[in-house]
Design a protein around this motif. Structure first.
Motif, short mmCIF file in Angstrom:
data_model
loop_
_atom_site.label_atom_id
_atom_site.label_comp_id
_atom_site.label_asym_id
_atom_site.label_seq_id
_atom_site.Cartn_x
_atom_site.Cartn_y
_atom_site.Cartn_z
N GLY A 72 20.20 -44.25 32.61
CA GLY A 72 18.83 -43.94 32.23
C GLY A 72 18.53 -44.14 30.76
N THR A 73 19.56 -44.38 29.95
CA THR A 73 19.33 -44.67 28.54
C THR A 73 19.13 -46.18 28.37
N LEU A 74 18.61 -46.58 27.21
CA LEU A 74 18.30 -48.00 27.04
C LEU A 74 18.19 -48.36 25.57
N LEU A 75 18.76 -49.51 25.22
CA LEU A 75 18.55 -50.15 23.93
C LEU A 75 17.68 -51.37 24.18
N ARG A 76 16.60 -51.51 23.42
CA ARG A 76 15.69 -52.62 23.66
C ARG A 76 15.29 -53.30 22.36
N CYS A 77 14.76 -54.52 22.48
CA CYS A 77 14.45 -55.34 21.30
C CYS A 77 12.99 -55.77 21.23
N ASP A 78 12.14 -55.29 22.13
CA ASP A 78 10.78 -55.84 22.23
C ASP A 78 9.72 -55.05 21.46
N ASP A 79 10.11 -54.02 20.73
CA ASP A 79 9.17 -53.31 19.85
C ASP A 79 7.93 -52.81 20.59
N PRO A 80 8.08 -52.04 21.67
CA PRO A 80 6.91 -51.62 22.45
C PRO A 80 5.97 -50.69 21.70
N ASP A 81 6.46 -49.97 20.69
CA ASP A 81 5.61 -49.05 19.93
C ASP A 81 5.10 -49.67 18.63
N GLN A 82 5.49 -50.92 18.38
CA GLN A 82 5.04 -51.68 17.21
C GLN A 82 5.48 -51.08 15.88
N ASN A 83 6.52 -50.27 15.90
CA ASN A 83 7.02 -49.72 14.64
C ASN A 83 7.78 -50.77 13.83
N CYS A 84 8.52 -51.64 14.51
CA CYS A 84 9.24 -52.70 13.78
C CYS A 84 8.26 -53.60 13.05
N HIS A 93 14.44 -47.57 15.82
CA HIS A 93 13.95 -46.19 15.92
C HIS A 93 14.12 -45.67 17.34
N TRP A 94 14.31 -44.37 17.42
CA TRP A 94 14.29 -43.66 18.69
C TRP A 94 12.83 -43.54 19.12
N ARG A 95 12.53 -43.69 20.39
CA ARG A 95 11.14 -43.76 20.84
C ARG A 95 10.49 -42.39 21.01
N GLY A 96 11.25 -41.31 20.89
CA GLY A 96 10.65 -39.98 20.94
C GLY A 96 9.92 -39.73 22.24
N ASN A 97 8.74 -39.13 22.16
CA ASN A 97 7.98 -38.77 23.36
C ASN A 97 7.54 -39.98 24.18
N ALA A 99 9.41 -42.44 25.10
CA ALA A 99 10.51 -42.70 26.05
C ALA A 99 11.76 -42.07 25.45
N THR A 100 12.04 -40.83 25.83
CA THR A 100 13.05 -40.04 25.13
C THR A 100 14.47 -40.59 25.21
N GLU A 101 14.74 -41.45 26.20
CA GLU A 101 16.10 -41.98 26.34
C GLU A 101 16.21 -43.43 25.87
N GLU A 102 15.21 -43.88 25.11
CA GLU A 102 15.23 -45.28 24.67
C GLU A 102 15.24 -45.39 23.15
N THR A 103 15.93 -46.41 22.68
CA THR A 103 15.98 -46.73 21.26
C THR A 103 15.65 -48.21 21.08
N VAL A 104 14.85 -48.50 20.08
CA VAL A 104 14.48 -49.87 19.76
C VAL A 104 15.34 -50.37 18.61
N ILE A 105 15.86 -51.57 18.74
CA ILE A 105 16.58 -52.23 17.65
C ILE A 105 15.66 -53.30 17.09
N CYS A 106 15.27 -53.15 15.83
CA CYS A 106 14.34 -54.09 15.20
C CYS A 106 15.06 -55.36 14.75
N ASN A 107 14.29 -56.42 14.54
CA ASN A 107 14.87 -57.70 14.12
C ASN A 107 15.67 -57.57 12.83
N LEU A 108 15.26 -56.68 11.94
CA LEU A 108 15.96 -56.54 10.66
C LEU A 108 17.43 -56.18 10.85
N SER A 109 17.74 -55.44 11.92
CA SER A 109 19.15 -55.09 12.18
C SER A 109 20.00 -56.34 12.37
#
Length: 234
Positions: A72-84, A93-97, A99-109
């Protein structure tokens, strides 16, 4: 088990994340083994957590990261919250409310993160520089935000190296669940075994003060993220 990687991550990104997760396991395994062998008696343990700290707490955190169920956890690269796209210098960033089990990895990483084989090079000093520049340490940090992995138990009581050393003495019950203490202990243990007997330690207070502003403002080592209440932590 590993955190699943979303299909939004391309082949290159997926390979880099998988390597980073492998490095995270190396850090967590070495830290856990150190505690299993020495409990709270080693100098390194006492430096980061305190002589009176309960070794079962960080040991349990490392073991959950290593062996805990991550369904149920997930690492993703598509920037759904537009924070990247909108937050300058964010590596992820962690997606917080949202999607509590998801983390976004931005292109800068993918432009700035390093493998553990490059630990301590180019003058990196633990205590002065941000350990999140290394994939393994950064993904440890990102896993600690996921409720499925750590049950929301991890805190941000102390973020600077100086403050970490202080709470190890004054608040050992807090140091054992402090995110940066968990990260830096694992990194220090690993580098002292595989890179150098002194690890990456050794930055003086003067060096730390003079380099602090530059180190924390460098995009390559920022680790901002949103919390469940919408607050931003950098």
């Amino acid at each position: 088990s590993d955190i699943p990687i979303h299909s939004s991550c391309n082949a290159s990104q997926t390979m880099q994340i998988k390597r980073g997760l492998f490095d995270s396991k190396r850090l967590a395994r070495e830290a856990a083994d150190h505690i299993l062998l020495s409990g709270n008696t080693s100098d390194l343990f006492q430096t980061y957590f305190g002589a009176q700290a309960d070794p079962a707490v960080p040991l349990g955190i490392y073991e959950r990261i290593l062996e805990g169920d991550k369904t149920g956890t997930l690492l993703r690269c598509d920037d759904p919250d537009q924070n990247c796209a909108t937050q300058d210098g964010w590596n992820g960033h962690w997606r917080g409310n949202n999607a509590t089990e998801e983390t976004v990895i931005c292109n800068l990483s993918f432009q700035s993160r390093l493998g553990l084989e490059r630990a301590c090079e180019n003058g990196f000093k633990l205590g002065r520089d941000n350990v999140n520049v290394y994939w393994g340490a950064d993904l440890l940090h990102r896993m600690m935000h996921l409720p499925k992995v750590t049950n929301g138990y991890i805190t941000h009581v102390a973020d600077t190296h100086e403050d970490m050393m202080k709470i190890a003495i004054e608040q050992p019950d807090q140091s054992v669940k402090n995110q940066h203490s968990i990260q830096e202990f694992a990194f220090d243990v690993w580098t002292r075994k595989y890179i150098s007997a002194e690890g990456s330690a050794g930055a003086t207070a003067t060096e730390s003060a003079s380099a602090s502003a530059a180190a924390t403002s460098t995009a390559a080592v920022q680790d901002c993220h949103t919390h469940a209440d919408g607050s931003v932590h950098c």
